[in-house]
Every structure is written in structure tokens, then in C-alpha cells.
Design a protein around this motif. Sequence first.
Motif: not given
Length: 119
Positions: A50-63
Motif C-alpha cells: 500500500r502506498t499513500g496516506g490512507g487505508g492503513d487500518q485496512y491495508w498494511p504497508n506490505i503483506s
Amino acid sequence: MKSIKMEVNYHNIMEEIQGKWICTKAFNKIKEELLSLQFSLLISENLISRTGGGGDQYWPNISNFELVGSNKDGYFYREDGCFMQVKSISNQELVIELHQKDSDGELNTVAFTFEKIME
């Protein structure tokens, strides 16, 4: 024969979802509300980043992720314990439902619509 067809379907769906996708819409199906998130996903053969500032509660940086169940169902298991289902895919649009437990242990379902980023 069926296992060969299933593997071909697996590779086809994997090829179709690979690439860079920008989130254009996120809808929490449990709370029935649109979410304001701005991020993109880079999907490779078995990794999602995931890149960008949002969505971290749904998508980790990498998985890591892998296909589970029937190919025609389009279910994937993500290494952090979430399930994803590809609901639809075209050359330009990808719709994924993400099923995860929230902090209270309740199942949460969010439908994400992504647009393909051509580079």
C-alpha cells in the motif's frame, strides 16, 4: 483435468489483479457509510503493498496473500488474518471486499473499488 483448469484459472485471476490500483471508493457495508480514503495498492504475484496516506487500518504497508477455496469464488487469505474476495474485475476496475475483525472483535466488511493506474 479439473486441477489443471483450476490452476489455469488461478494464474488468470492472478495476472488480472496484478498491477497498480488507486482506491476510488470505499464503502463500509456493516455501518453503511462511505469512507474517505486515499491510497493505492501495488499487487504482485503474492504480495500487496500500500502506498499513500490512507487505508492503513485496512491495508498494511506490505503483506503476503494467497488464493483459498474455489477459484471461481475469488477468495484470498492475507497473512494478517483477513480474507479478501475479488467481486469483479475488468481492464480498468477492480472491486474487492475485505473481511476483517475490528478492534472489538466484530467482523467488518469493506468494499473497495480501484481504478487501474497505467504506467
